[in-house]
Design a protein around this motif. Sequence first.
Motif, PDB file in Angstrom:
ATOM      1  N   ASP A   1       0.709  -1.222   0.034  1.00 14.00           N
ATOM      2  CA  ASP A   1       0.185  -0.264   0.375  1.00 14.00           C
ATOM      3  C   ASP A   1       0.830   1.151  -0.018  1.00 14.00           C
ATOM      4  N   ALA A   2       1.852   1.230   1.272  1.00 11.78           N
ATOM      5  CA  ALA A   2       2.584   2.711   0.760  1.00 11.78           C
ATOM      6  C   ALA A   2       4.025   2.590  -0.603  1.00 11.78           C
ATOM      7  N   TRP A   3       3.686   1.674  -1.440  1.00  8.88           N
ATOM      8  CA  TRP A   3       4.564   1.859  -2.532  1.00  8.88           C
ATOM      9  C   TRP A   3       3.592   1.917  -3.804  1.00  8.88           C
ATOM     10  N   TRP A   4       1.843   1.517  -3.746  1.00  7.57           N
ATOM     11  CA  TRP A   4       1.499   1.853  -4.147  1.00  7.57           C
ATOM     12  C   TRP A   4       1.029   3.097  -4.136  1.00  7.57           C
ATOM     13  N   SER A   5       0.823   4.489  -3.158  1.00  6.08           N
ATOM     14  CA  SER A   5       0.804   5.515  -2.595  1.00  6.08           C
ATOM     15  C   SER A   5       2.089   6.185  -3.060  1.00  6.08           C
ATOM     16  N   SER A   6       2.914   6.368  -2.812  1.00  4.72           N
ATOM     17  CA  SER A   6       5.065   6.710  -3.676  1.00  4.72           C
ATOM     18  C   SER A   6       4.434   6.574  -5.397  1.00  4.72           C
ATOM     19  N   ILE A   7       4.355   5.678  -6.043  1.00  2.00           N
ATOM     20  CA  ILE A   7       3.951   5.757  -6.636  1.00  2.00           C
ATOM     21  C   ILE A   7       2.689   6.790  -7.836  1.00  2.00           C
ATOM     22  N   GLU A   8       1.595   6.880  -6.826  1.00  2.29           N
ATOM     23  CA  GLU A   8       0.851   7.772  -7.385  1.00  2.29           C
ATOM     24  C   GLU A   8       0.830   9.498  -6.727  1.00  2.29           C
ATOM     25  N   GLU A   9       2.076   9.591  -5.867  1.00  2.28           N
ATOM     26  CA  GLU A   9       2.570  10.787  -5.663  1.00  2.28           C
ATOM     27  C   GLU A   9       3.016  11.576  -7.204  1.00  2.28           C
ATOM     28  N   ALA A  10       4.413  10.512  -6.740  1.00  2.00           N
ATOM     29  CA  ALA A  10       5.172  10.393  -8.608  1.00  2.00           C
ATOM     30  C   ALA A  10       4.562  11.082  -9.750  1.00  2.00           C
ATOM     31  N   ALA A  11       3.257  10.242  -9.759  1.00  2.00           N
ATOM     32  CA  ALA A  11       2.203  11.017 -11.091  1.00  2.00           C
ATOM     33  C   ALA A  11       1.786  12.052 -11.557  1.00  2.00           C
ATOM     34  N   ALA A  12       2.133  12.517 -10.038  1.00  2.00           N
ATOM     35  CA  ALA A  12       1.317  13.828  -9.461  1.00  2.00           C
ATOM     36  C   ALA A  12       2.493  14.569 -10.043  1.00  2.00           C
TER      37      ALA A  12
END
Length: 62
Positions: free
Chosen positions: A51-62
Amino acid sequence: MARPKMLKLPEVREEIEMSRATFYRMRARGRAPKLIKLPNGQLRCRRADLDAWWSSIEEAAA
C-alpha cells in the motif's frame, strides 16, 4: 497481536498487473515494493508495504 498480512509474490504481481521479468527489473533498480525473504527462500510482501508503494507511485505521477 495479529501478524501483518503477507502476500506471496504471484499475488503481488497479479495485483499490480506486472510480468515477472518486469517486476524483477524494477526490484533490481530499487523501485519495486519492499519484499521480505523467508528462511526457506520464498519472498513475501507485507500488505502495508505494498500500500505504501502504491501511494509513492501515485505521488510520483501527480
